[in-house]
Design a protein around this motif. Structure first.
Motif, PDB file in Angstrom:
ATOM      1  N   LYS A   1       6.597   3.552  13.970  1.00 28.65           N
ATOM      2  CA  LYS A   1       7.798   4.211  14.483  1.00 28.65           C
ATOM      3  C   LYS A   1       9.055   3.395  14.179  1.00 28.65           C
ATOM      4  CE  LYS A   1       5.861   7.465  17.665  1.00 28.65           C
ATOM      5  NZ  LYS A   1       5.509   7.843  19.040  1.00 28.65           N
TER       6      LYS A   1
ATOM      7  N   GLU B   1       1.269   2.098  16.127  1.00 34.86           N
ATOM      8  CA  GLU B   1       2.260   3.108  16.504  1.00 34.86           C
ATOM      9  C   GLU B   1       3.664   2.515  16.551  1.00 34.86           C
ATOM     10  OE1 GLU B   1       1.328   5.450  19.938  1.00 34.86           O
ATOM     11  OE2 GLU B   1       3.200   6.590  19.796  1.00 34.86           O
ATOM     12  N   SER B   2       3.794   1.368  17.206  1.00 34.42           N
ATOM     13  CA  SER B   2       5.157   0.813  17.322  1.00 34.42           C
ATOM     14  C   SER B   2       5.678   0.354  15.970  1.00 34.42           C
ATOM     15  CB  SER B   2       5.201  -0.298  18.374  1.00 34.42           C
ATOM     16  OG  SER B   2       4.397  -1.372  17.960  1.00 34.42           O
TER      17      SER B   2
ATOM     18  N   GLU C   1      -1.585   0.811  19.813  1.00 35.68           N
ATOM     19  CA  GLU C   1      -0.242   0.458  20.281  1.00 35.68           C
ATOM     20  C   GLU C   1       0.553  -0.222  19.157  1.00 35.68           C
ATOM     21  OE1 GLU C   1      -3.102  -0.554  21.925  1.00 35.68           O
ATOM     22  OE2 GLU C   1      -2.997   1.197  23.248  1.00 35.68           O
ATOM     23  N   GLN C   2      -0.125  -1.151  18.488  1.00 36.53           N
ATOM     24  CA  GLN C   2       0.555  -1.906  17.437  1.00 36.53           C
ATOM     25  C   GLN C   2       0.910  -1.032  16.246  1.00 36.53           C
ATOM     26  OE1 GLN C   2       1.932  -4.969  17.142  1.00 36.53           O
ATOM     27  NE2 GLN C   2       1.574  -4.849  19.350  1.00 36.53           N
TER      28      GLN C   2
END
Length: 512
Positions: free
Chosen positions: A452, A448-449, A445-446
């Motif tokens: 992005k 990826e965010s 999650e980390q």
RNA sequence: GCACCGUUCGUCUAGCCAGGUCAGGACGCCAGGUUUUCAUCCUGGUAACACGGGUUCAAAUCCCGUACGGUGUACCA
């Protein structure tokens, strides 16, 4: 439901490996018995001493163990109706052959195999087919044509003889088959089959009828190749004064291409197994592949086989053994032969592979990793399995789908490099590497965010960045969600792969 | 040759016994969609009553015939 009167048997001849048609026959017997609370018996029919193949009996037993087909009574397990091997029941058959002779239902024949061959050839020369029937038996050397004194003398001289069934001259035999219903045939076209051979062993016909009766078999479920001898068997029951069991003749398994019964050669020719497990011919050392060795799960194999000729009457296709037992009925067995379809077999295996837990798959995969010389943690392997198992059919393809989790790319797919490693890639990946190096939390999650957000901020193309990134991590444009991959391999490994890849691919010159 | 059994999409099959469905499902294949890639997945499509008669208002379904296929026709099982 419980019915102690239901007793079925599977009766293979140990002349070689059991092929999948035989396994299916055994399966239907097994399912029928379990469904009805009856007993399923395994009987070895080894009355042909000339065709004995060492290892075949053990092979049969091992195959059933692998498939999960069990027997209530068998050679190895014993039971109240033993022995379960016909060669050990030799004396029993002799007694029943004598009985048939005494009652006039059978006679002794002294024709030698050579004499019969000669007669057959003579018939053939005239384009006729010889059958040892009511007409011809009058002209041959047997206890019906010879004087009683002659017969006695022949016997005293230990002249070899066989016992033949005396088929009535003109009678219509009406039979019932659970799959085909009523079948009728005239004894006119039948012959006087040998019941007892000159070597002291019964033929299949006598042995199977005597044993089925003695073992109190209620339903005979066997291959369609036996349908032509059903009239003889029915006549035998009648001659003995026994009640005949119910019969169900199963349609055959056909070659996937063309027509004809599935045979050993077809597997070699078309590239799929015909046997449940690998078999090495003891004489020729020729190896035939098996489902087990090819990577099929036993439950997938059974499921596939069960649906080849039987269907539940609804749209369900996935059945474990319990569900098959519950759903099975002889009424829903088809009448026509089925061709084996490799693609469908693979689909079944795929379904069962998906169903299996990541941990159990990892366990199966571990030896492959070891073989490849790759050190893996079982927990990590299970996690990787979870990410890729939907794309695999066999455990072995599973490794090809996830090897990059454990092996750093040594080369980069040339096509992918050409397509995705652009002039800007080197600098972008360097930036990305620095960005990822600074993260404390390396969860999917980390990363990826963060990635992005950075792409958006820099106004880079999502496709361009992600593909180049994937190329450096995986070595090719394949695999599951990239952030899941790097979360699993960890921050350190991710950074090293980026370094490595940057070094390997270098800065691409701007094309003119 | 003779006997018996069988014949619905390329494949597995439902429907047939108790005639009336655009002949249904699955695998495969093709197309579209989802997706950072590949795969998965989702949606859609392709494709069959062997043929000829008969019975009937109506036949994949019942009857007859033909063709094709399979099995059997061993002192094999």
């Amino acid at each position: 439901m419980s019915n102690n009167n239901i007793r079925v048997r599977f009766a293979p001849s140990p002349t070689g490996p059991l092929h999948i048609g035989g396994v299916r026959t055994a399966l239907y017997n097994y399912l029928f018995a379990r469904k009805n609370g009856g007993k399923c018996i395994l009987r070895v029919e080894d009355t042909d001493q000339t065709r004995f193949v060492p290892g075949a009996e053990a092979y049969i037993q091992e195959s059933f163990e692998w498939c999960g087909i069990t027997f209530d009574e068998s050679v190895s397990k014993g039971g109240p109706f033993g022995p379960y091997k016909q060669s050990e029941r030799k004396d029993i058959y002799k007694q029943y052959a004598d009985q048939l002779f005494a009652s006039g239902h059978a006679y002794l024949a002294f024709d030698t195999p050579e004499e019969l061959t000669a007669v057959r050839q003579a018939f053939e020369a005239e384009k006729k087919t010889f059958t040892y029937n009511a007409e011809e038996r009058k002209k041959l050397r047997n206890s019906l044509t010879l004087a009683e004194s002659e017969v006695k003398e022949l016997l005293n001289n230990n002249t070899p003889f066989v016992v033949r069934f005396k088929m009535p001259e003109d009678e219509t035999i009406v039979m019932n088959d659970l799959i085909r219903d009523r079948v009728e045939v005239s004894t006119k076209v039948l012959d006087d089959k040998i019941l007892f051979k000159s070597d002291g062993m019964p033929t299949y016909h006598l042995a199977n009828v005597v044993d089925d009766h003695l073992m109190e078999i209620s339903h005979v479920i066997r291959g369609e190749e036996w349908l032509p001898s059903l009239p003889l068997h029915v006549m035998l029951y009648k001659a003995f004064g026994w009640q005949s069991p119910e019969f169900a003749h199963l349609p055959l398994l056909l070659k996937p291409d063309g027509n004809g019964k599935l045979s050993k050669r077809d597997g070699d020719r078309l590239g799929f197994p015909v046997f449940p497990q690998q078999w090495t011919d003891p004489k020729t050392s020729e190896v035939s592949r098996g489902y087990r060795e090819d990577g099929y799960f036993p439950d997938a194999f059974i499921n596939m086989l069960a649906l080849l000729g039987w269907n539940p009457g609804d749209d369900r296709e996935l059945f474990n053994m319990e569900e098959l037992t519950e759903a099975f009925s002889i009424e829903r067995i088809g009448k026509s032969g089925s061709k084996f379809d490799l693609e469908k077999a693979k689909w079944f295996n795929h379904q069962y592979l998906i169903k299996r837990s990541n941990e159990s798959l990892a366990e199966l995969l571990l030896p492959i990793a070891v073989e490849k010389g790759v050190l893996v943690e079982p927990e990590q392997l299970a996690e990787a399995v979870g990410l890729v198992k939907e794309r695999a059919t066999f455990v072995t393809d599973l490794w090809d789908q996830l090897d990059f989790f454990f092996v750093r790319p040594e080369s980069f797919d040339a096509k992918a490099v050409k397509k995705r490693w652009k002039a800007a890639s080197y600098d972008q990946m360097t930036e990305l590497k620095n960005l990822l190096a600074d993260l404390d939390d390396f969860s999917a999650e980390q990363t990826e965010s963060a990635t992005k957000a950075w792409i958006e901020e820099q106004e880079y193309g999502m496709g361009a960045v992600m593909n180049a990134f994937r190329l450096l991590i995986v070595g090719a444009l394949k695999g599951p969600h990239l952030f899941d991959i790097i979360a699993l391999i960890g921050q350190e490994e991710t950074l090293e792969r980026l370094d490595n890849g940057l070094h390997e691919l270098g800065r691409k010159e701007v094309q003119k």
